[in-house]
Design a protein around this motif. Sequence first.
Motif, PDB file in Angstrom:
ATOM      1  N   ARG A  70     -65.532   1.408 -50.853  1.00  0.00           N
ATOM      2  CA  ARG A  70     -65.330   2.286 -52.004  1.00  0.00           C
ATOM      3  C   ARG A  70     -65.739   1.573 -53.277  1.00  0.00           C
ATOM      4  O   ARG A  70     -65.568   0.343 -53.387  1.00  0.00           O
ATOM      5  CB  ARG A  70     -63.839   2.631 -52.150  1.00  0.00           C
ATOM      6  CG  ARG A  70     -63.291   3.436 -51.030  1.00  0.00           C
ATOM      7  CD  ARG A  70     -63.696   4.860 -51.173  1.00  0.00           C
ATOM      8  NE  ARG A  70     -63.088   5.629 -50.106  1.00  0.00           N
ATOM      9  CZ  ARG A  70     -63.627   6.717 -49.606  1.00  0.00           C
ATOM     10  NH1 ARG A  70     -64.772   7.178 -50.056  1.00  0.00           N
ATOM     11  NH2 ARG A  70     -63.019   7.382 -48.658  1.00  0.00           N
ATOM     12  N   TRP A  94     -58.671  -1.769 -44.686  1.00  0.00           N
ATOM     13  CA  TRP A  94     -59.093  -0.385 -44.444  1.00  0.00           C
ATOM     14  C   TRP A  94     -59.318  -0.152 -42.958  1.00  0.00           C
ATOM     15  O   TRP A  94     -58.874   0.858 -42.404  1.00  0.00           O
ATOM     16  CB  TRP A  94     -60.374  -0.088 -45.232  1.00  0.00           C
ATOM     17  CG  TRP A  94     -61.059   1.149 -44.755  1.00  0.00           C
ATOM     18  CD1 TRP A  94     -60.637   2.430 -44.918  1.00  0.00           C
ATOM     19  CD2 TRP A  94     -62.270   1.221 -43.991  1.00  0.00           C
ATOM     20  NE1 TRP A  94     -61.512   3.302 -44.313  1.00  0.00           N
ATOM     21  CE2 TRP A  94     -62.523   2.577 -43.733  1.00  0.00           C
ATOM     22  CE3 TRP A  94     -63.163   0.267 -43.508  1.00  0.00           C
ATOM     23  CZ2 TRP A  94     -63.637   3.014 -43.019  1.00  0.00           C
ATOM     24  CZ3 TRP A  94     -64.276   0.705 -42.795  1.00  0.00           C
ATOM     25  CH2 TRP A  94     -64.502   2.066 -42.552  1.00  0.00           C
ATOM     26  N   ARG A  98     -57.466   2.645 -40.819  1.00  0.00           N
ATOM     27  CA  ARG A  98     -58.273   3.748 -40.305  1.00  0.00           C
ATOM     28  C   ARG A  98     -58.073   3.875 -38.793  1.00  0.00           C
ATOM     29  O   ARG A  98     -57.859   4.963 -38.271  1.00  0.00           O
ATOM     30  CB  ARG A  98     -59.748   3.526 -40.652  1.00  0.00           C
ATOM     31  CG  ARG A  98     -60.592   4.693 -40.241  1.00  0.00           C
ATOM     32  CD  ARG A  98     -61.954   4.710 -40.830  1.00  0.00           C
ATOM     33  NE  ARG A  98     -62.698   5.754 -40.177  1.00  0.00           N
ATOM     34  CZ  ARG A  98     -62.922   6.953 -40.675  1.00  0.00           C
ATOM     35  NH1 ARG A  98     -62.524   7.251 -41.886  1.00  0.00           N
ATOM     36  NH2 ARG A  98     -63.573   7.859 -39.995  1.00  0.00           N
ATOM     37  N   ALA A 276     -55.820  13.706 -49.088  1.00  0.00           N
ATOM     38  CA  ALA A 276     -57.018  14.079 -48.331  1.00  0.00           C
ATOM     39  C   ALA A 276     -56.840  15.389 -47.564  1.00  0.00           C
ATOM     40  O   ALA A 276     -57.812  16.109 -47.343  1.00  0.00           O
ATOM     41  CB  ALA A 276     -57.381  12.961 -47.358  1.00  0.00           C
ATOM     42  N   ARG A 348     -66.963   6.414 -43.269  1.00  0.00           N
ATOM     43  CA  ARG A 348     -65.857   6.985 -44.046  1.00  0.00           C
ATOM     44  C   ARG A 348     -65.628   8.450 -43.724  1.00  0.00           C
ATOM     45  O   ARG A 348     -65.004   9.168 -44.520  1.00  0.00           O
ATOM     46  CB  ARG A 348     -66.144   6.828 -45.536  1.00  0.00           C
ATOM     47  CG  ARG A 348     -65.981   5.429 -46.055  1.00  0.00           C
ATOM     48  CD  ARG A 348     -64.510   5.119 -46.317  1.00  0.00           C
ATOM     49  NE  ARG A 348     -64.363   3.768 -46.820  1.00  0.00           N
ATOM     50  CZ  ARG A 348     -63.248   3.257 -47.311  1.00  0.00           C
ATOM     51  NH1 ARG A 348     -62.162   3.984 -47.374  1.00  0.00           N
ATOM     52  NH2 ARG A 348     -63.185   2.020 -47.728  1.00  0.00           N
ATOM     53  N   CYS A 350     -64.257  11.990 -42.383  1.00  0.00           N
ATOM     54  CA  CYS A 350     -62.870  12.442 -42.438  1.00  0.00           C
ATOM     55  C   CYS A 350     -62.058  11.920 -41.250  1.00  0.00           C
ATOM     56  O   CYS A 350     -62.454  12.089 -40.098  1.00  0.00           O
ATOM     57  CB  CYS A 350     -62.839  13.966 -42.446  1.00  0.00           C
ATOM     58  SG  CYS A 350     -61.175  14.614 -42.515  1.00  0.00           S
TER      59      CYS A 350
END
Length: 406
Positions: A70, A94, A98, A276, A348, A350
């Motif tokens: 990001r 991350w 994730r 999100a 990245r 969804c």
Amino acid sequence: RPPGLPPGRWGLPLVGYVPLTTRSIPQQLADLRNKHGDIYMWRIGTQIQVFLHDHQLIKEAFTRPEFQDRVDFKGLRFMDPNKLGIIHSNGEHWHNNRRFTLRQLRDLGMGKSKLVSAVQSQSSLLVQELKKQAGRPAPIPNTLSLAIINVIWHMVSGKEFSLTDPKITQFCQLLNEALEKLNLLLVPDYLPWLYSVLPNKVIGRIFGIDRTSDTRNKLYKYFIDDIEEHQRTLDPNNPRDFIDGYLMEMEGRKDDPQSTLSEEDLTVLIFDLFVAGFETTTNTLIWITYYLASNPQGTSVGCSTVTVHNSCRYWDKPDHFQPERWLDENNKFTSKKEGFIPFSIGKRQCAGESLARMELLIFTTALFQSLNFSIPPGNTLSLEVNPGDAIVSLPIHQDLIVTIRK
Ligand code: HEM
């Protein structure tokens, strides 16, 4: 102007290209694509932003590690100063979050799970609420937002609010407030020279940073209370939800110096799931009711928000409502098509796609099994994107008429 940049909008020193037009961002991006082709730039403030408009190009770029991190937006640090959670974190942190989130979403949403029942019961509550406004012009009620919030709550903490509980209404208001302020919060990141001419305090006041921190703290309070309650009642033999899963993983790795798990990280991660998963799903459902109200013969629709979705390269008459474009040569529904990337592609993409697809299917089916949507006589329904928002393609709030199906 640095060499090697694609063509596009450069604009003025310090402010870049400021569009003096009422055209929405997606419309302007389409204009730029028509003028410059598949790769172009737009200098917003002093930041150069490059846009890609071809499915293969996007895939090629977004699956590469160089595109995984990001951008470090200062404005967003006010929401999350330590870059925890999943949306703003990078690197190993991350990656761990994730992987954990994808695994939890898969396990919690599988088969005839409690999560599927929660989505079904929220969709029935919405149908009941819509029946109350049958026959008169009215906007889609706030119950839709509350129902989507409840689905995420259910996944996160195994429970949901009653729709009449003032706590969920307050939560929804806070979440909307935080999301609305995101656009303004990012302005100083595009005009970074502001930091050298104005004290941080003044910037904070002008761009709503102070008020956003306050909203964030109120939202975090909900999550912290729930995490504490889960710590008190956790049974490791019977994990109930996302919070239990995280707490167990945290306990399992408590002696691992590489572990990035903490209560604070969990709080931000939950916030990220709401950021999100709330506005995106709610507005996709509103778009579905609008398209079906404008096209009563329709059967199903995918909502497209980016220019690839409006490209003649992939779609015959992209601006026409043609649900039959989703049928293959054997008249079977196909959900994967070149030129359709609503959940993005690559590193990245969804993390909640399976939950979102399940929600959209169950809500849409529940709504259209019991109700018809139509445009109030004498009105027109605008299918234009609300020009005020740059992040999500929001519909303009308008009245529809709900009729109960016989
Ligand atoms: C119709 C509904 C939805 C749409 C269209 C959608 C679309 C997207 C897109 C395009 C991205 C990539 C953004 C980027 O470039 O960074 C994204 C990321 C994400 N989405 Fe969704 N989303 C939806 C629903 C959900 C739901 C229900 C959840 C979970 C509750 C969710 C969780 C996430 C997360 C956690 C990320 C960030 C992933 C990361 O940074 O690694 N989304 N979504």
